[in-house]
Design a protein around this motif. Structure first.
Motif, PDB file in Angstrom:
ATOM      1  N   HIS A  40      38.703  42.582  34.842  1.00 29.62           N
ATOM      2  CA  HIS A  40      40.023  42.934  35.377  1.00 29.62           C
ATOM      3  C   HIS A  40      40.584  41.633  35.948  1.00 29.62           C
ATOM      4  N   GLU A  43      41.367  40.395  39.599  1.00 31.98           N
ATOM      5  CA  GLU A  43      40.346  40.530  40.635  1.00 31.98           C
ATOM      6  C   GLU A  43      39.771  39.137  40.952  1.00 31.98           C
ATOM      7  N   HIS A 168      33.414  42.123  39.614  1.00 28.91           N
ATOM      8  CA  HIS A 168      34.788  42.602  39.830  1.00 28.91           C
ATOM      9  C   HIS A 168      35.117  42.501  41.325  1.00 28.91           C
ATOM     10  N   CYS A 169      36.264  43.101  41.703  1.00 28.22           N
ATOM     11  CA  CYS A 169      36.530  43.437  43.101  1.00 28.22           C
ATOM     12  C   CYS A 169      37.403  44.679  43.088  1.00 28.22           C
TER      13      CYS A 169
HETATM   14 ZN   LIG Z   1      37.570  45.802  38.177  1.00 31.42          ZN
END
Ligand SMILES: [Zn+2]
Length: 360
Positions: A40, A43, A168-169
């Motif tokens: 993503h 992120e 991710h975050c």
């Molecule tokens: Zn993510």
């Protein structure tokens, strides 16, 4: 370190994106580790963690301490990284197709059929055969679009790994982690090194996540092979959520990168003295037990629970304030657990997600 640039299929003439892969340690070692950041694309903390990992891995390679082939993809999504519209950054969904970059990954088929007649009583050669079958399966489906080309490129780089960490975050969040219940005994120490505050375990789920491809490929092979041939353990896969999207600091990136390195030492990928992490801050919980809160009406969200709070049943999570009617609706938790993530924007439309509590 081997630096490679892997071109993606272009979406339009005159454009060409690429994925950069950094490989550390002995090429072709029996053990392989795959680390990728910011699938993503918005992120950002994950990319800074990868930046720190890059330096740490280089030092370890220079010191001759790497026992595994370690692949680091510091920027996993150059498509999403370029999606800026009127000043807003859209990195989770492909703007062309509306597809989430980390959903809709098709469950691998035919890995077992490709193993017919190739397994014997040798775990090392069997694991090699299984990884070859996974690679051959991906090679048999050439991508047609830039989006598919990115997905295919990342899957091909990770399918033969014994450890896959997808970094991710979240929006506003504590550090947390997702893995599956079978892998949890092998992932717990990663959560402890990370000082993770919530660990959600999938139980037999196929959510179409990036990590599901290799996880389910191994699960299917294991179900097919049973006790007939030794194949060892399947791949360890986990999603690390490096807190919230604005939690970008050298301090947190260093802490997370060092935690990943400490975990890889424990797993035998790095030859160094293992360190003992502190106990888990909160127990792992089934992902299905997590309570997700949705807005019953539109308005201004005023949070009353802080990120990381342990909330009880009935505790206020937030108010939704309607400045037109003057009304205020209080949303309360139906679960006891850690309030581990919440939205970043404080105005909400009806039905939108507000936050999550781990549940028990
Ligand atoms: Zn993510």
């Amino acid at each position: 370190m081997l630096h490679e640039r892997i071109p993606l299929l272009p979406s339009t003439i005159g454009t060409q994106r690429e994925v950069v892969r950094l490989t550390y340690g002995p090429q072709g070692a029996d053990m392989k580790v795959y680390l990728q950041a910011s699938l993503h694309a918005d992120e950002t903390p994950a990319m800074l963690t990868a930046h720190v990992l890059r330096d740490l891995l280089q030092s370890l390679e220079d010191a001759g301490k790497l026992a595994a082939t370690i692949t680091l993809v510091p920027v996993a999504n150059p498509i999403g990284l370029s999606q800026h519209v009127l000043g807003q950054f859209f990195g989770c969904f492909d703007l062309n197709s509306a597809a989430n970059f980390n959903r809709g990954v098709a469950r691998p088929k035919d890995v077992c059929a490709r193993l017919e007649g190739r397994l014997r009583d040798d775990v090392v050669s069997n694991r090699r055969a299984i990884k070859d079958a996974m690679r051959a399966l991906l090679d048999a489906s050439p991508p047609a679009t830039e989006f598919d080309s990115l997905r295919s490129t990342l899957l091909k780089m990770s399918c033969d790994a014994d450890i896959v960490l997808d970094i991710h975050c979240s929006l506003e969040a504590v550090v947390h982690l997702y893995t599956d219940v079978e892998a949890w005994p092998r992932v717990e120490s990663l959560a402890r090194h990370l000082r993770s505050r919530a660990q959600m375990l999938f139980v037999g789920a196929d959510l179409g996540l990036f990590i599901d491809w290799v996880r389910l490929a191994w699960a299917d092979v294991r179900a097919h092979v049973g006790d007939r041939y030794p194949i060892g353990e399947g791949a360890v896969t986990a999603i690390i959520e490096c807190a919230g999207e604005r939690d970008v600091s050298y301090e947190s990136a260093r802490q997370q990168a060092q935690a990943i390195i400490a975990y890889l030492v424990e797993r035998g990928a790095i030859r160094d003295t293992p360190s003992t992490p502190d106990a888990l801050l909160h127990p792992a919980t089934p992902q299905a037990a997590s309570e997700h809160f949705y807005a019953a009406s539109s308005g201004i969200v005023v949070y009353r629970a802080r990120i990381g709070d342990v909330v009880e049943i009935g505790d206020a999570i937030c108010d939704i304030v309607d400045p037109i009617t003057g009304g205020t609706v209080t949303l309360r938790s139906g679960t006891k657990g850690v309030f581990y993530m919440r939205r970043a924007i404080r105005f909400i439309t009806a039905g939108a997600e507000i936050g999550r509590v781990t549940g028990g």
